[in-house]
Scaffold this active site. Structure first.
Site, PDB file in Angstrom:
ATOM      1  N   LYS A 232     -12.772  -4.858  43.341  1.00  0.00           N
ATOM      2  CA  LYS A 232     -11.787  -4.768  43.778  1.00  0.00           C
ATOM      3  C   LYS A 232     -11.035  -5.926  44.189  1.00  0.00           C
ATOM      4  O   LYS A 232     -12.390  -7.140  44.175  1.00  0.00           O
ATOM      5  CB  LYS A 232     -12.479  -4.172  45.176  1.00  0.00           C
ATOM      6  CG  LYS A 232     -13.918  -4.122  45.554  1.00  0.00           C
ATOM      7  CD  LYS A 232     -14.490  -3.756  46.632  1.00  0.00           C
ATOM      8  CE  LYS A 232     -15.819  -4.297  47.021  1.00  0.00           C
ATOM      9  NZ  LYS A 232     -16.311  -4.007  48.373  1.00  0.00           N
TER      10      LYS A 232
ATOM     11  N   SER B  26       1.425  -4.693  27.994  1.00  0.00           N
ATOM     12  CA  SER B  26       2.565  -3.492  27.116  1.00  0.00           C
ATOM     13  C   SER B  26       3.247  -2.963  27.950  1.00  0.00           C
ATOM     14  O   SER B  26       4.474  -3.184  27.732  1.00  0.00           O
ATOM     15  CB  SER B  26       1.966  -2.573  26.315  1.00  0.00           C
ATOM     16  OG  SER B  26       0.952  -1.178  26.776  1.00  0.00           O
TER      17      SER B  26
ATOM     18  N   MET C 209      -7.199  -3.249  36.528  1.00  0.00           N
ATOM     19  CA  MET C 209      -8.050  -2.746  37.204  1.00  0.00           C
ATOM     20  C   MET C 209      -8.897  -2.475  37.671  1.00  0.00           C
ATOM     21  O   MET C 209      -9.970  -2.992  38.129  1.00  0.00           O
ATOM     22  CB  MET C 209      -9.213  -3.584  35.473  1.00  0.00           C
ATOM     23  CG  MET C 209      -8.668  -2.758  34.312  1.00  0.00           C
ATOM     24  SD  MET C 209      -7.441  -1.453  33.616  1.00  0.00           S
ATOM     25  CE  MET C 209      -9.813  -0.331  34.374  1.00  0.00           C
TER      26      MET C 209
ATOM     27  N   HIS D 118      -1.474   5.661  35.328  1.00  0.00           N
ATOM     28  CA  HIS D 118      -2.741   6.457  34.819  1.00  0.00           C
ATOM     29  C   HIS D 118      -3.100   7.027  33.452  1.00  0.00           C
ATOM     30  O   HIS D 118      -1.593   7.617  33.527  1.00  0.00           O
ATOM     31  CB  HIS D 118      -3.013   7.366  36.162  1.00  0.00           C
ATOM     32  CG  HIS D 118      -4.273   7.831  36.074  1.00  0.00           C
ATOM     33  ND1 HIS D 118      -5.989   6.567  36.144  1.00  0.00           N
ATOM     34  CD2 HIS D 118      -4.930   8.511  35.272  1.00  0.00           C
ATOM     35  CE1 HIS D 118      -6.885   7.931  35.349  1.00  0.00           C
ATOM     36  NE2 HIS D 118      -6.605   8.722  35.083  1.00  0.00           N
TER      37      HIS D 118
END
Length: 200
Positions: A68, A15, A95, A114
């Protein structure tokens, strides 16, 4: 002034990427060219959003780690994104933690969105954290990315008031609405150098 080349990284529905792509498409971001969108999830909505705007959409294998980029996978991401020659990399719901080799390859070019007013509620589930804590004001933060998770220099924040009857879903919607406004604005100001890039 030549257009600022932007690459977007994301893992979810996209989005916020859509807000950027819409702003570029409508002419709100005249000095911005979105050159590619990358995801670590093969069927992520963000890739479909990119294709809808006829922007290069790429899935890259994230490798064996859940949280990661590392090793050969990280090298592939660096190589692929490097070929796009980005002036700015936008983490929009990406993520995975970026390690030093990636950060050094694109030094002073990476921003993250964030969903809290940092330094409050860093890390995962930030909206749930703020809702569960019962804060009266939360929001979203855009910051430069460094080796400290959610710890880079803050560029901009948008506050969101939490009303007594707000459910977690309602609060999420309010924060996302704020994100969709502030993120394109920050990218615009970076493209016009109203907001300066840090020294590499």
């Amino acid at each position: 002034m030549s257009s600022m080349k932007v690459v977007i990284l994301g893992s979810g529905s996209g989005s916020n990427a859509e807000a950027i792509l819409s702003a570029v498409s409508s002419g709100q971001l005249e000095e911005v060219e979105t050159v590619a969108v990358y995801s670590d999830v093969a069927d992520a909505g963000i890739l479909q959003k990119a294709e809808g705007f006829q922007v290069k959409a790429v899935y890259l294998d994230p490798g064996p780690f859940r949280t990661k980029l590392d090793g050969e996978a990280e090298e592939k991401w660096i190589e692929s994104i490097g070929e796009d020659g980005p002036d700015l990399i936008v983490l929009a719901g990406f993520m995975r933690v970026l390690k030093p080799p990636f950060l050094q390859a694109f030094s002073s070019k990476i921003i993250n969105l964030h969903p809290s007013l940092l330094p409050s509620f860093p890390g995962l589930e930030a909206i749930r954290q703020s809702h569960d804590r019962g804060v009266k004001v939360t929001g979203c933060t855009i910051h430069w990315v460094n080796e400290e998770v959610d710890g880079g220099e803050i560029i901009a924040q948008a506050p969101v008031r939490v009303m007594p009857g707000d459910t977690l879903e309602m609060l999420s919607q309010k924060i996302h609405a704020a994100e969709h406004m502030v993120l394109p604005s920050v990218i615009r100001d970076l493209s016009l150098r109203v907001i300066p890039f840090p020294e590499a």
